[in-house]
Scaffold this motif. Structure first.
Motif, mmCIF file in Angstrom:
data_model
loop_
_atom_site.group_PDB
_atom_site.id
_atom_site.type_symbol
_atom_site.label_atom_id
_atom_site.label_comp_id
_atom_site.label_asym_id
_atom_site.label_seq_id
_atom_site.Cartn_x
_atom_site.Cartn_y
_atom_site.Cartn_z
ATOM 1 N N GLU A 113 0.829 -1.203 0.000
ATOM 2 C CA GLU A 113 0.000 0.000 0.000
ATOM 3 C C GLU A 113 0.865 1.255 0.000
ATOM 4 N N ASP A 149 2.431 1.703 -3.447
ATOM 5 C CA ASP A 149 1.406 2.203 -4.356
ATOM 6 C C ASP A 149 1.214 3.704 -4.153
ATOM 7 N N ARG A 194 -6.208 -7.256 -0.076
ATOM 8 C CA ARG A 194 -4.909 -6.616 -0.292
ATOM 9 C C ARG A 194 -4.212 -7.087 -1.561
ATOM 10 N N THR A 235 -3.877 -4.664 -4.742
ATOM 11 C CA THR A 235 -2.893 -3.584 -4.609
ATOM 12 C C THR A 235 -1.492 -4.088 -4.918
ATOM 13 N N THR A 252 0.577 -2.803 -8.136
ATOM 14 C CA THR A 252 1.827 -2.126 -7.803
ATOM 15 C C THR A 252 3.007 -2.761 -8.532
ATOM 16 N N HIS A 299 -7.736 1.614 -8.241
ATOM 17 C CA HIS A 299 -6.594 1.410 -9.127
ATOM 18 C C HIS A 299 -6.815 1.996 -10.511
ATOM 19 N N TYR A 334 -4.778 8.472 -1.356
ATOM 20 C CA TYR A 334 -4.890 7.020 -1.259
ATOM 21 C C TYR A 334 -6.264 6.586 -0.739
#
Length: 802
Positions: free
Chosen positions: A123, A126, A155, A158, A162, A437, A513
């Protein structure tokens, strides 16, 4: 292969490894070297726990640094980030610098550019990309620890996106993915264009089996007699057997996995009766000291229960523990001071806590979507079993599941012992995952058209795995429509093609975020507050926070005179209260709401109508069952935050809401982040006035410090915190300026004679001479402070806050 024979590493690394006792590389490590890990080639290492994956990562990162690049190590958990940073810092003697970053999602982390190795959660990475961290472009190597967690619905997306972004920014990036032994490691390697090193080799023998009757039946056909008398607990007998079996001069520790926090705590209490008689005098003394540390860190019932178990050589571990407590337990267990830990499966997710024997007591867990108790995944149980056996400490490891009859024993062998782990499956093609995203991909410039967006998503694991090429496009189109409708993305015609661009507010949401749905909820609520029929900006404060610990609606609420709202018109409507704001952030997708327990619906329905005027938005009808229940769950969460901001004691909060200290910390940190985001959004959105911004800021500061309005100035002084602020206030010291001018004897009396604490606080408040030399505490100040605060002397009520 000897470490000193390796090339491409900083000078002396091979010698250091051999000095640490690594005379030869493990087979998986040697295979990684042969696959080009020292030459910058990408690699997927799918090998068991404790088989040397971390050294493979270190070899890759150190060789990248030797080539002049920067390395990034991505971890799944914040706790694991700190552990890995400490581990990698042993390379500082070779000129390698290490940094760690896990929070503050609206920062570009510019300081990290000075580090050779950066450790961060997916996270955080990202968010760094979204905020344009320039050093990301200079990465030479990225390591993804526990990459199989791309399978996790919350999760995984992400991590997946990423890695795709990092590889797009750096086409020559070396990607090293560390994985458990999964069913389709070759697919992960194909996605990452990497070589695959797959092995079931372990440095010590792992014996896996099922206990039934009077013996453990192992997978290789052997048996170990562990008789269980009538009425004796199966788990307790296995823990006792491990402790009583001398290997290398001492008995073995046990790690017991159960399916709930409550079971972890009750199991630890029961197993303390097993461990206590087997402690040495020295161990009892050290455990008493450890128990005192736990009690000093927090005064909750959870801390007291934990300390009582620890004094007897047992402990429990779950996500509800404060961070300080978790670290103390993990360290003491690794040092073999604590003999048994009863844990929920969170402890199997990467934190280094091996044991001689792992006991999987509960292999089913409640699942609301499943509608009952659901068997655990094979991979999850294998991860638990992989914690058995400590290289260099144990001659072997044992992983044992429990059966009460022959049929169950046969099922457990078929389901877990002999079964292969499930294949990893991408969870990207779902609206909640793609909302954030897709916006970030457009806002960060990775795609400017629909086709470009789909082309970028074609670099994900989902695209590698799917046979339904239209599904990702369909979900992406739905998400784009949502983002356009809410003003986060614009569609512009450029000749014959359509271009996508993030709006100003869309860029802000991406940098913060936030889930775009959270942003829409926050903006809508604040706009409602500032509409003619909505709420004026101000603040409510509860007059009597401790009248009745069992009534969530207790106390009288009245506007606070703050100076900001004195000119508000008389017909401005109800005041914008902290509860309204805490409820607003609690109903966003970024906040995990508290569950409604039995009886809660009636309690919070009554509170809902009692406090209806404070809500930012319309209360759903009770006949809209799902929406109304979600609204009440958010209200319960918001009330917890209000209690914290009203200085209700932490122990009372844990009891009232059925949570642990770690849960309170999580809710408070999330609320602070969301309120900070709301403050930023409020400044950027037309129609939300400055008074509303100030009200959000006050609510954020109150939940950050855990204090009422009157203590905000004091609590902002470093080392003060909520409890000390209250004691100082009751002694007549009400502001930071008062600290600079007050009689030192009064300050010392309010702080209960703690001279060093008083000196630090005065220094941070800007007092020219903070020394307490020759100062005697004022007894009347001490008495006044004690009258105003009935709890301990910690800086804050949260065991790990401050």
């Amino acid at each position: 292969m000897r470490p000193t024979a390796l090339s491409g590493l900083p000078a002396g690394v091979g010698e250091t490894l051999e000095a640490e006792g690594i005379a030869e590389l493990y087979p998986p490590q040697e295979a990684a070297v042969e696959a080009g890990v020292l030459d910058g080639d990408s690699l997927v290492a799918a090998v068991p726990t404790a088989s040397g994956k971390t050294l493979i990562a270190e070899l890759a990162m150190l060789s990248a640094i030797e080539r002049g690049g920067t390395a990034l190590y991505i971890v799944p958990l914040r706790a694991l980030a700190s552990e890995k940073k400490a581990e990698f810092e042993r390379w500082t003697d070779h000129g390698v610098t290490v940094g760690v970053s896990t929070g503050n999602y609206d920062s570009d982390g510019e300081w990290l550019a000075t580090r050779d190795i950066v450790v961060a959660t997916s996270e955080k990475v990202d968010s760094l990309i979204r905020n344009g961290a320039p050093w990301i472009d200079d990465l030479a190597c990225v390591v993804s620890d526990e990459v199989h967690l791309v399978d996790d619905a919350s999760r995984g997306p992400t991590l997946e996106v990423t890695l795709a972004k990092l590889r797009k920014v750096n086409p020559d990036l070396q990607t090293v993915a560390l994985s458990a032994t999964v069913g389709n490691a070759d697919v992960i390697a194909d996605w990452l264009d990497a070589e695959l090193v797959e092995s079931d080799w372990r440095p010590i023998d792992l014996r896996t089996g099922v206990h039934f009757g009077n013996a453990i039946n192992f997978d290789d056909g052997r048996q170990r007699e562990v008789p269980v008398d009538r009425g004796e607990d199966q788990t307790a007998r296995l823990v006792a057997d491990a402790l009583d079996t001398e290997e290398g001069g001492q008995g073995g520790s046990s790690l017991v996995f159960v399916n709930s926090r409550r079971n972890a705590e009750s199991s630890a209490r029961a197993l303390a009766d097993v461990t206590a008689p087997r402690l040495t005098t020295d161990e009892r003394d050290r455990l008493r000291e450890l128990a005192a540390e736990i009690r000093n860190a927090s005064d909750t019932d959870t801390a007291k229960d934990l300390a009582e178990a620890v004094e007897q050589g047992a402990a429990f571990h779950h996500a509800g523990l404060a961070n300080d407590h978790r670290s103390l337990i993990e360290d003491a267990f690794r040092d073999r001071l604590i003999k048994v830990v009863s844990a929920t499966p969170t402890l199997a997710a990467g934190v280094n806590t091996p044991a001689r024997r792992v006991i999987v007591r509960d292999w089913r867990r409640y699942d609301g979507e499943f509608g009952g108790m659901k068997p655990l995944d094979v991979l999850e149980v294998h991860q638990m079993c992989g914690r058995a056996g400590r290289p260099g400490l144990d001659p072997y490891g044992e992983a044992v599941l429990l059966a009460s009859d022959a049929d169950t024993m046969e099922e457990l062998f078929d389901r877990y012992v002999w079964a292969d782990a499930e294949p990893v499956q991408s969870k990207l093609a779902a609206e909640p995952a793609l909302r954030t995203h897709v916006l970030a991909t457009v806002a960060s410039g990775f795609a400017a058209t629909r086709d470009g967006l789909l082309a970028f998503l074609d670099n994900t694991l989902y695209a590698t795995q799917t046979d339904d090429e239209g599904r990702l496009a369909a979900v992406t189109d739905t998400v784009l429509e949502y983002l356009v409708a809410n003003g986060f993305v614009e569609r512009d015609r450029d000749g014959g093609s359509e271009r996508l661009s993030a709006t100003g507010i869309g860029h802000t949401v991406s940098r913060l975020y936030l889930d775009p749905m959270s942003a829409a909820e926050l903006i809508g609520g604040l706009e409602d507050a500032c509409s003619p029929a909505g709420h004026a900006a101000g603040a409510y404060e509860r007059s009597a926070p401790d009248d009745d610990p069992d009534e969530p609606g207790f106390g009288t609420y009245s506007p606070v005179e703050t100076g900001d709202d004195s000119d508000a018109p008389a017909d401005a409507g109800p005041v914008l209260s902290p509860l309204g704001l805490y409820h607003l952030v609690s109903r966003t997708p970024d906040m995990y709401e508290l569950y409604l327990r039995s009886g809660d619906r009636e309690t919070y329905t009554e509170l809902c109508y009692e406090r209806e005027s404070e809500f930012l938005g319309d209360v759903p009808s009770e006949y809209e069952d799902v929406r109304f229940e979600d609204w009440l769950a958010a209200l319960k969460t918001g009330r917890l935050l209000e209690d914290w901001a009203d200085e209700v004691d932490e122990d009372r909060i844990t009891e009232r809401y059925g949570v642990g200290p770690g849960d309170i910390r999580g809710k408070v940190e999330t609320a602070e982040w969301l309120l900070r985001a709301a403050e930023t959004l409020a400044r950027d959105v037309d129609g939300i006035d400055g008074d509303a911004v100030l009200a959000v800021r006050r609510a954020r500061k109150r939940v950050e410090y855990g204090v009422r309005e009157q203590l905000l100035d004091l609590a902002g002084v470093r080392n003060v915190g909520r409890k000390r602020a209250r004691r100082l206030y009751e002694a007549g010291i009400e502001t930071r300026a008062d600290l600079r001018e007050a009689d030192k004897a009064v300050v010392l009396g309010a702080l209960r004679g703690r001279e060093r604490t008083a000196e630090r606080i005065l220094e941070h408040a800007g007092r020219e001479d903070p020394s307490m030399d020759g100062v005697d505490a004022d007894p009347s100040a001490s008495a006044a402070a004690t009258a105003g605060s009935d709890d301990g002397d910690g800086q804050a009520s949260l065991g790990d806050f401050g």
